[in-house]
Design a protein around this motif. Structure first.
Motif, PDB file in Angstrom:
ATOM      1  N   LEU A 189       9.859  -7.662  -1.410  1.00 22.01           N
ATOM      2  CA  LEU A 189       8.411  -6.977   0.080  1.00 22.01           C
ATOM      3  C   LEU A 189       8.427  -5.968  -0.616  1.00 22.01           C
ATOM      4  CD1 LEU A 189       7.178  -6.163   2.635  1.00 22.01           C
ATOM      5  CD2 LEU A 189       9.787  -5.657   3.503  1.00 22.01           C
ATOM      6  N   ALA A 190       7.317  -5.852  -0.602  1.00 24.11           N
ATOM      7  CA  ALA A 190       6.837  -4.265  -1.578  1.00 24.11           C
ATOM      8  C   ALA A 190       6.066  -3.705  -0.339  1.00 24.11           C
ATOM      9  CB  ALA A 190       5.657  -4.504  -2.471  1.00 24.11           C
ATOM     10  N   ILE A 191       6.224  -2.146  -0.530  1.00 24.07           N
ATOM     11  CA  ILE A 191       5.638  -0.968   0.332  1.00 24.07           C
ATOM     12  C   ILE A 191       5.195   0.275  -0.093  1.00 24.07           C
ATOM     13  CG2 ILE A 191       6.155   0.348   2.496  1.00 24.07           C
ATOM     14  CD1 ILE A 191       8.465  -1.521   3.268  1.00 24.07           C
ATOM     15  N   CYS A 192       3.439   0.049  -0.440  1.00 23.17           N
ATOM     16  CA  CYS A 192       3.125   1.146  -0.682  1.00 23.17           C
ATOM     17  C   CYS A 192       2.943   1.581  -2.494  1.00 23.17           C
ATOM     18  CB  CYS A 192       3.658   2.895   0.024  1.00 23.17           C
ATOM     19  SG  CYS A 192       2.228   4.084   0.140  1.00 23.17           S
ATOM     20  N   TRP A 193       3.896   2.289  -2.640  1.00 24.30           N
ATOM     21  CA  TRP A 193       3.980   2.664  -4.416  1.00 24.30           C
ATOM     22  C   TRP A 193       3.868   1.135  -4.739  1.00 24.30           C
ATOM     23  CZ3 TRP A 193       3.469   4.356  -9.089  1.00 24.30           C
ATOM     24  CH2 TRP A 193       3.820   4.393  -9.333  1.00 24.30           C
ATOM     25  N   GLY A 194       5.310   0.570  -4.397  1.00 21.09           N
ATOM     26  CA  GLY A 194       5.954  -0.768  -4.407  1.00 21.09           C
ATOM     27  C   GLY A 194       4.990  -1.595  -4.732  1.00 21.09           C
ATOM     28  N   LEU A 195       4.256  -1.191  -3.601  1.00 17.56           N
ATOM     29  CA  LEU A 195       2.688  -2.749  -3.960  1.00 17.56           C
ATOM     30  C   LEU A 195       1.844  -2.426  -4.763  1.00 17.56           C
ATOM     31  CD1 LEU A 195       0.510  -4.424  -3.045  1.00 17.56           C
ATOM     32  CD2 LEU A 195      -0.557  -3.036  -1.469  1.00 17.56           C
ATOM     33  N   GLN A 196       1.829  -1.482  -4.965  1.00 16.95           N
ATOM     34  CA  GLN A 196       1.266  -0.982  -6.230  1.00 16.95           C
ATOM     35  C   GLN A 196       1.921  -1.130  -7.526  1.00 16.95           C
ATOM     36  OE1 GLN A 196      -0.040   3.319  -5.579  1.00 16.95           O
ATOM     37  NE2 GLN A 196      -0.946   3.150  -4.058  1.00 16.95           N
ATOM     38  N   VAL A 197       3.190  -0.888  -7.459  1.00 18.60           N
ATOM     39  CA  VAL A 197       3.619  -1.353  -9.154  1.00 18.60           C
ATOM     40  C   VAL A 197       3.680  -2.866  -9.139  1.00 18.60           C
ATOM     41  CG1 VAL A 197       6.026  -1.317 -10.005  1.00 18.60           C
ATOM     42  CG2 VAL A 197       5.803   0.432  -8.630  1.00 18.60           C
ATOM     43  N   CYS A 198       3.997  -3.662  -8.131  1.00 19.60           N
ATOM     44  CA  CYS A 198       3.424  -5.025  -8.149  1.00 19.60           C
ATOM     45  C   CYS A 198       2.716  -5.857  -8.831  1.00 19.60           C
ATOM     46  CB  CYS A 198       4.297  -6.091  -6.778  1.00 19.60           C
ATOM     47  SG  CYS A 198       6.818  -6.338  -6.511  1.00 19.60           S
ATOM     48  N   SER A 199       1.365  -5.145  -8.103  1.00 19.68           N
ATOM     49  CA  SER A 199       0.720  -5.732  -8.099  1.00 19.68           C
ATOM     50  C   SER A 199      -0.223  -5.798  -9.764  1.00 19.68           C
ATOM     51  CB  SER A 199      -0.944  -4.507  -6.879  1.00 19.68           C
ATOM     52  OG  SER A 199      -0.962  -5.538  -6.004  1.00 19.68           O
ATOM     53  N   THR A 200       0.422  -4.067 -10.147  1.00 12.85           N
ATOM     54  CA  THR A 200      -0.382  -3.490 -11.447  1.00 12.85           C
ATOM     55  C   THR A 200       0.347  -4.844 -12.155  1.00 12.85           C
ATOM     56  OG1 THR A 200      -0.229  -1.627 -10.859  1.00 12.85           O
ATOM     57  CG2 THR A 200      -0.133  -2.047 -13.514  1.00 12.85           C
ATOM     58  N   ALA A 201       2.284  -5.188 -12.096  1.00 12.44           N
ATOM     59  CA  ALA A 201       2.841  -5.715 -13.036  1.00 12.44           C
ATOM     60  C   ALA A 201       2.549  -6.809 -12.545  1.00 12.44           C
ATOM     61  CB  ALA A 201       4.222  -6.209 -12.081  1.00 12.44           C
ATOM     62  N   ALA A 202       1.679  -7.949 -11.600  1.00 12.47           N
ATOM     63  CA  ALA A 202       0.855  -8.968 -11.498  1.00 12.47           C
ATOM     64  C   ALA A 202      -0.173  -8.845 -11.948  1.00 12.47           C
ATOM     65  CB  ALA A 202       1.362  -9.460 -10.429  1.00 12.47           C
ATOM     66  N   GLY A 203      -0.393  -8.530 -12.752  1.00  6.93           N
ATOM     67  CA  GLY A 203      -2.327  -8.239 -12.909  1.00  6.93           C
ATOM     68  C   GLY A 203      -3.368  -7.434 -12.663  1.00  6.93           C
ATOM     69  N   GLY A 204      -3.475  -6.958 -11.277  1.00  3.35           N
ATOM     70  CA  GLY A 204      -4.351  -6.801 -10.418  1.00  3.35           C
ATOM     71  C   GLY A 204      -4.784  -5.170 -11.007  1.00  3.35           C
ATOM     72  N   LYS A 205      -5.051  -4.665 -10.118  1.00  3.46           N
ATOM     73  CA  LYS A 205      -5.548  -2.765 -10.819  1.00  3.46           C
ATOM     74  C   LYS A 205      -5.510  -1.508  -9.299  1.00  3.46           C
ATOM     75  CE  LYS A 205      -8.793  -3.915 -14.556  1.00  3.46           C
ATOM     76  NZ  LYS A 205     -10.264  -3.892 -15.011  1.00  3.46           N
ATOM     77  N   VAL A 206      -5.122  -1.164 -10.047  1.00  4.78           N
ATOM     78  CA  VAL A 206      -5.023   0.146  -8.525  1.00  4.78           C
ATOM     79  C   VAL A 206      -5.343   1.664  -9.410  1.00  4.78           C
ATOM     80  CG1 VAL A 206      -3.258   1.535  -7.598  1.00  4.78           C
ATOM     81  CG2 VAL A 206      -2.520  -0.743  -7.949  1.00  4.78           C
ATOM     82  N   ASN A 207      -6.028   2.373  -8.677  1.00 12.26           N
ATOM     83  CA  ASN A 207      -7.075   3.409  -8.449  1.00 12.26           C
ATOM     84  C   ASN A 207      -7.368   4.398  -7.212  1.00 12.26           C
ATOM     85  OD1 ASN A 207      -8.256   3.463 -11.339  1.00 12.26           O
ATOM     86  ND2 ASN A 207      -9.097   1.397 -10.077  1.00 12.26           N
ATOM     87  N   PRO A 208      -7.001   5.323  -7.667  1.00 15.54           N
ATOM     88  CA  PRO A 208      -8.144   6.288  -6.346  1.00 15.54           C
ATOM     89  C   PRO A 208      -7.935   5.255  -5.231  1.00 15.54           C
ATOM     90  CG  PRO A 208      -7.310   7.765  -8.213  1.00 15.54           C
ATOM     91  CD  PRO A 208      -7.575   6.400  -8.683  1.00 15.54           C
ATOM     92  N   GLY A 209      -7.940   6.127  -4.096  1.00 14.88           N
ATOM     93  CA  GLY A 209      -8.491   5.742  -2.986  1.00 14.88           C
ATOM     94  C   GLY A 209      -9.940   5.809  -3.070  1.00 14.88           C
ATOM     95  N   LYS A 210     -11.481   4.684  -2.825  1.00 16.50           N
ATOM     96  CA  LYS A 210     -12.316   5.345  -2.772  1.00 16.50           C
ATOM     97  C   LYS A 210     -12.611   5.813  -1.062  1.00 16.50           C
ATOM     98  CE  LYS A 210     -14.204   0.801  -4.029  1.00 16.50           C
ATOM     99  NZ  LYS A 210     -15.118  -0.038  -3.979  1.00 16.50           N
ATOM    100  N   ASN A 211     -12.732   5.934  -0.319  1.00 15.21           N
ATOM    101  CA  ASN A 211     -12.541   6.365   0.801  1.00 15.21           C
ATOM    102  C   ASN A 211     -11.497   6.982   1.248  1.00 15.21           C
ATOM    103  OD1 ASN A 211     -15.250   4.482   1.079  1.00 15.21           O
ATOM    104  ND2 ASN A 211     -13.445   2.446   1.480  1.00 15.21           N
ATOM    105  N   GLY A 212     -11.124   7.863   0.618  1.00 16.87           N
ATOM    106  CA  GLY A 212      -9.872   8.670   0.394  1.00 16.87           C
ATOM    107  C   GLY A 212      -8.236   8.396   0.816  1.00 16.87           C
ATOM    108  N   ALA A 213      -8.058   9.082   1.639  1.00 18.13           N
ATOM    109  CA  ALA A 213      -6.215   9.271   1.142  1.00 18.13           C
ATOM    110  C   ALA A 213      -5.382   9.039   2.866  1.00 18.13           C
ATOM    111  CB  ALA A 213      -5.735   9.794   0.719  1.00 18.13           C
ATOM    112  N   HIS A 214      -4.672   8.569   2.793  1.00 19.03           N
ATOM    113  CA  HIS A 214      -3.982   7.791   3.971  1.00 19.03           C
ATOM    114  C   HIS A 214      -2.940   9.761   3.858  1.00 19.03           C
ATOM    115  CE1 HIS A 214      -4.506   3.769   4.125  1.00 19.03           C
ATOM    116  NE2 HIS A 214      -5.338   4.054   5.287  1.00 19.03           N
ATOM    117  N   ILE A 215      -3.431  10.117   5.077  1.00 20.79           N
ATOM    118  CA  ILE A 215      -2.114  11.103   5.088  1.00 20.79           C
ATOM    119  C   ILE A 215      -1.329  11.105   6.462  1.00 20.79           C
ATOM    120  CG2 ILE A 215      -2.224  14.125   5.390  1.00 20.79           C
ATOM    121  CD1 ILE A 215      -3.139  12.387   3.009  1.00 20.79           C
ATOM    122  N   GLY A 216      -0.247  10.579   6.029  1.00 20.42           N
ATOM    123  CA  GLY A 216       0.575   9.969   7.179  1.00 20.42           C
ATOM    124  C   GLY A 216       0.864   9.541   8.246  1.00 20.42           C
ATOM    125  N   ILE A 217      -0.580   8.966   8.079  1.00 18.55           N
ATOM    126  CA  ILE A 217      -1.210   7.519   9.137  1.00 18.55           C
ATOM    127  C   ILE A 217      -1.870   6.716   8.853  1.00 18.55           C
ATOM    128  CG2 ILE A 217      -2.423   8.998  10.963  1.00 18.55           C
ATOM    129  CD1 ILE A 217      -1.603   8.271  13.009  1.00 18.55           C
TER     130      ILE A 217
END
Length: 263
Positions: free
Chosen positions: A103-131
């Motif tokens: 189970l990969a949550i937030c940063w964990g999802l980004q780490v596991c996705s990168t390790a599996a060949g996916g890509k992570v970049n700054p959000g095109k539509n902004g950020a989630h700030i607390g919600i």
């Protein structure tokens, strides 16, 4: 079955963990551990930090004793690609060699996705700030066990500036919102099954409000808020959503994952 054995992978370096402890009352890993023990009190947990080579070596040498692995959230950003971040990605990749349920949550999802060949970049539509507001579970998600008993459209604690911009090979999208297309996914990498969430069933809104307060200066510097009034309106919105959120709704995904491990 016997009590579950869960490996929890801390997503922060020491300095960021100290901030999380001060603001949210616990490190990311301890916060997740506390939730797991509320849901399954007999669970045995072990926390490691991928930045510590001795801890990762020990975990890999004893991988067969774990029923599941959780990669927690954290404050780092993949594209900074520091030596520590590389260690997080390498550890995830090493875990994939084993038959793991992850189970990969937030940063964990980004780490596991990168390790599996996916890509992570700054959000095109902004950020989630607390919600994260109005996350929509798609048809694939509605038939997946991770969303059992979850409302088809839900709002959740979340905090992220980056997003999975390219899915790992053969990944299946489970949920999205207007900020991030990838809010929930599942994929296989090596011998492992990974479920990733770009939001936080493990955090409460009062913790998010404290994290926001602690990052206020940086949020204004990064222009996440245009004015003090904009900031206060956002805080008021989260406070109003706090009145609507209950424990079972918020933690549904973690409970479903733990039940899956028991089967």
């Amino acid at each position: 079955m016997k009590s579950l054995n869960i490996l929890i992978v801390e997503g922060n370096i020491r300095e960021d963990s100290e901030f999380f402890i001060k603001a949210a009352g616990a490190s990311a890993a301890d916060n997740l551990k506390n939730l797991i023990l509320k849901l399954e009190p007999s669970t045995n947990t072990n926390i490691i930090n991928p930045g510590h080579d001795d801890e990762t070596a020990d975990a890999l040498n004893n991988m067969d004793k774990y029923n599941g692995i959780v990669f927690t959230g954290g404050a780092m950003r993949i594209n900074d690609m520091t030596d520590v971040i590389k260690k997080h990605i390498k550890f995830a990749s090493d875990c994939f060699e084993y038959k793991n349920k992850i189970l990969a949550i937030c940063w964990g999802l980004q780490v596991c996705s990168t390790a599996a060949g996916g890509k992570v970049n700054p959000g095109k539509n902004g950020a989630h700030i607390g919600i994260a507001s109005d996350v929509i579970i798609n048809n694939k998600g509605m038939s997946h066990f991770i969303y059992k008993d979850k409302k088809n459209i839900f709002t959740s604690p979340a905090f992220n500036f980056d997003e999975v911009s390219e899915l790992p090979k053969n990944a299946i999208l489970l949920s999205s919102d207007k900020v991030n297309n990838v809010m929930g996914i599942k994929f296989k990498a090596g011998n492992s099954e990974i479920i990733g969430l770009q939001y936080h069933p493990d955090y409460e809104y009062f913790q998010m409000l404290k994290l926001i307060a602690g990052r206020k200066e940086r949020l204004f510097k990064n222009k996440n808020f245009s004015s003090e009034n904009d900031y206060q309106n956002h805080i008021s919105y989260i406070e109003s959503e706090n009145e609507l959120l209950n424990f079972n709704d918020r933690t549904c995904e973690v409970r479903n994952w733990l039940n899956y491990l028991k089967n």
